[in-house]
Design an enzyme around this catalytic site. Sequence first.
Site, PDB file in Angstrom:
ATOM      1  N   GLU A 148      -0.191  -9.487  -0.582  1.00 13.90           N
ATOM      2  CA  GLU A 148      -1.613  -9.779  -0.347  1.00 13.90           C
ATOM      3  C   GLU A 148      -2.389  -9.844  -1.664  1.00 13.90           C
ATOM      4  OE1 GLU A 148      -1.587  -6.449   2.415  1.00 13.90           O
ATOM      5  OE2 GLU A 148      -2.445  -7.742   3.950  1.00 13.90           O
ATOM      6  N   GLU A 157       4.949  -5.020   7.162  1.00 14.81           N
ATOM      7  CA  GLU A 157       4.170  -3.973   7.843  1.00 14.81           C
ATOM      8  C   GLU A 157       4.680  -3.663   9.246  1.00 14.81           C
ATOM      9  OE1 GLU A 157       2.862  -6.361   6.012  1.00 14.81           O
ATOM     10  OE2 GLU A 157       1.312  -5.540   4.710  1.00 14.81           O
ATOM     11  N   GLY A 164       0.851  -5.049   0.768  1.00 11.82           N
ATOM     12  CA  GLY A 164      -0.335  -5.168  -0.088  1.00 11.82           C
ATOM     13  C   GLY A 164      -0.055  -5.889  -1.402  1.00 11.82           C
ATOM     14  N   ALA A 194       0.865  -1.175   0.000  1.00 14.07           N
ATOM     15  CA  ALA A 194       0.000   0.000   0.000  1.00 14.07           C
ATOM     16  C   ALA A 194       0.907   1.232   0.000  1.00 14.07           C
ATOM     17  CB  ALA A 194      -0.873  -0.016   1.247  1.00 14.07           C
TER      18      ALA A 194
HETATM   19  N1  CAA Z   1       4.574   3.270  -0.795  1.00 16.16           N
HETATM   20  C1  CAA Z   1       4.954   4.453  -1.313  1.00 16.16           C
HETATM   21  N2  CAA Z   1       6.111   4.619  -1.984  1.00 16.16           N
HETATM   22  C2  CAA Z   1       6.890   3.548  -2.131  1.00 16.16           C
HETATM   23  C3  CAA Z   1       6.578   2.287  -1.602  1.00 16.16           C
HETATM   24  C4  CAA Z   1       5.339   2.174  -0.902  1.00 16.16           C
HETATM   25  N3  CAA Z   1       4.902   1.001  -0.407  1.00 16.16           N
HETATM   26  N4  CAA Z   1       7.566   1.425  -1.889  1.00 16.16           N
HETATM   27  C5  CAA Z   1       8.494   2.120  -2.573  1.00 16.16           C
HETATM   28  N5  CAA Z   1       8.094   3.408  -2.715  1.00 16.16           N
HETATM   29  C6  CAA Z   1       8.800   4.485  -3.390  1.00 16.16           C
HETATM   30  C7  CAA Z   1      10.000   4.970  -2.575  1.00 16.16           C
HETATM   31  O1  CAA Z   1       9.594   5.880  -1.567  1.00 16.16           O
HETATM   32  C8  CAA Z   1      10.837   5.601  -3.664  1.00 16.16           C
HETATM   33  O2  CAA Z   1      10.302   6.873  -3.947  1.00 16.16           O
HETATM   34  P1  CAA Z   1      11.320   8.125  -4.270  1.00 16.16           P
HETATM   35  O3  CAA Z   1      12.060   7.687  -5.505  1.00 16.16           O
HETATM   36  O4  CAA Z   1      10.370   9.243  -4.520  1.00 16.16           O
HETATM   37  O5  CAA Z   1      12.204   8.263  -3.096  1.00 16.16           O
HETATM   38  C9  CAA Z   1      10.609   4.710  -4.862  1.00 16.16           C
HETATM   39  O6  CAA Z   1       9.391   4.007  -4.597  1.00 16.16           O
HETATM   40  C10 CAA Z   1      11.696   3.691  -5.079  1.00 16.16           C
HETATM   41  O7  CAA Z   1      11.868   2.991  -3.866  1.00 16.16           O
HETATM   42  P2  CAA Z   1      13.316   2.723  -3.207  1.00 16.16           P
HETATM   43  O8  CAA Z   1      14.230   3.866  -3.490  1.00 16.16           O
HETATM   44  O9  CAA Z   1      13.094   2.366  -1.777  1.00 16.16           O
HETATM   45  O10 CAA Z   1      13.796   1.448  -4.061  1.00 16.16           O
HETATM   46  P3  CAA Z   1      14.734   0.256  -3.608  1.00 16.16           P
HETATM   47  O11 CAA Z   1      15.007  -0.544  -4.833  1.00 16.16           O
HETATM   48  O12 CAA Z   1      15.897   0.747  -2.811  1.00 16.16           O
HETATM   49  O13 CAA Z   1      13.818  -0.622  -2.599  1.00 16.16           O
HETATM   50  C11 CAA Z   1      11.798  -1.715  -1.886  1.00 16.16           C
HETATM   51  C12 CAA Z   1      12.665  -1.250  -3.070  1.00 16.16           C
HETATM   52  C13 CAA Z   1      12.522  -2.853  -1.144  1.00 16.16           C
HETATM   53  C14 CAA Z   1      10.495  -2.243  -2.475  1.00 16.16           C
HETATM   54  C15 CAA Z   1      11.564  -0.553  -0.915  1.00 16.16           C
HETATM   55  O14 CAA Z   1      11.079   0.551  -1.657  1.00 16.16           O
HETATM   56  C16 CAA Z   1      10.576  -0.831   0.176  1.00 16.16           C
HETATM   57  O15 CAA Z   1      10.932  -1.457   1.173  1.00 16.16           O
HETATM   58  N6  CAA Z   1       9.324  -0.355   0.023  1.00 16.16           N
HETATM   59  C17 CAA Z   1       8.305  -0.430   1.061  1.00 16.16           C
HETATM   60  C18 CAA Z   1       7.755  -1.829   1.201  1.00 16.16           C
HETATM   61  C19 CAA Z   1       6.743  -1.869   2.311  1.00 16.16           C
HETATM   62  O16 CAA Z   1       7.007  -1.582   3.459  1.00 16.16           O
HETATM   63  N7  CAA Z   1       5.486  -2.269   1.970  1.00 16.16           N
HETATM   64  C20 CAA Z   1       4.399  -2.389   2.896  1.00 16.16           C
HETATM   65  C21 CAA Z   1       3.531  -1.173   2.829  1.00 16.16           C
HETATM   66  S1  CAA Z   1       2.274  -1.181   4.068  1.00 16.16           S
HETATM   67  C22 CAA Z   1       1.048  -2.170   3.447  1.00 16.16           C
HETATM   68  O17 CAA Z   1       1.134  -2.693   2.362  1.00 16.16           O
HETATM   69  C23 CAA Z   1      -0.147  -2.321   4.352  1.00 16.16           C
HETATM   70  C24 CAA Z   1      -1.162  -3.271   3.881  1.00 16.16           C
HETATM   71  O18 CAA Z   1      -1.119  -4.458   4.103  1.00 16.16           O
HETATM   72  C25 CAA Z   1      -2.301  -2.807   3.143  1.00 16.16           C
END
Ligand code: CAA
Length: 260
Positions: free
Chosen positions: A114, A134, A111, A66
């Site tokens: 999921e 999460e 998400g 998400a």
């Molecule tokens: N939401 C919003 N933005 C996101 C995102 C997310 N879930 N995941 C990545 N992005 C964005 C980053 O903020 C970044 O934006 P900027 O370029 O503007 O800084 C861009 O995507 C690229 O991401 P990274 O620079 O972090 O890329 P990376 O290759 O170094 O890492 C990744 C990739 C491992 C996927 C890392 O981005 C990451 O850990 N993302 C978050 C994953 C996460 O925590 N997901 C769970 C979300 S909560 C949820 O999903 C709740 C639910 O059950 C409904």
Amino acid sequence: MADYKNILVEKKDAAIVLTINREKAMNALNRETVAEIQGFISSHWSDDSFGVLIITGAGKAFVAGADISEMKDMDIEGGMDMSARGNYLFKSIQNFPKPVIAAVNGFALGGGCELAMACDIRIASEKAKFGQPEVNLGLIPGYGGTQRLSRLVGRGKAMQLILTGDMIKADEAYRIGFVDEICAPEELMDKALAMAQTITSKSPLAVRMAKDCVNRGLDMPLSNALDFEKVNFGAICGSYDKTEGCTAFLEKRKAEFKGK
Ligand code: CAA
């Protein structure tokens, strides 16, 4: 097809390929993207011009979860609403009358993991990574992860993934039964399309009923689920496709199914 901002929708042979296309945000599911996918699902519910829906992501992520930027200031009511909308969408995917294949090309986190679980079958690129991170954000899974993951891989593995927030690679996801097939990244879409083609060559009626029986049965005690199967088996025995399929076998020819 309707005009979408965050998803691409393309007809390929017997399948529709829906690509989540917010590459700069790792295809994170913001409110707008959830609404667009829901719009697609609702408007194609009764569309018989295709046999299988394939969901994939653009670039190096399937879906990285998400959208975290939408959650930072979210209050209790906002969180419930977000979870309700996501759960409604994922239930719609699970109950979609056509089979849905997740072609997982890269990160499937939160998400995204999921979403893959809401699909009927998961094929993953060797580059894919899975996780429910999460807890790293002070959150819990909100789009079905606490429920579907334990049903898919068992309580212990689900607990391990959800409580540690650790990511696993595709080969480990395959080993624990989270994904059903893995392949080289360049083969992913061909594999998904070939599977879609195989499924589409069967009786559409039987495919739809089998999907429904498997899914609904998982929500029932076994004896009720077996009764549900019995009633559905009886119903399908009244179909044209059953007569055609059995006759074609006995006549040693290819069946011409009509979906009725
Ligand atoms: N939401 C919003 N933005 C996101 C995102 C997310 N879930 N995941 C990545 N992005 C964005 C980053 O903020 C970044 O934006 P900027 O370029 O503007 O800084 C861009 O995507 C690229 O991401 P990274 O620079 O972090 O890329 P990376 O290759 O170094 O890492 C990744 C990739 C491992 C996927 C890392 O981005 C990451 O850990 N993302 C978050 C994953 C996460 O925590 N997901 C769970 C979300 S909560 C949820 O999903 C709740 C639910 O059950 C409904």
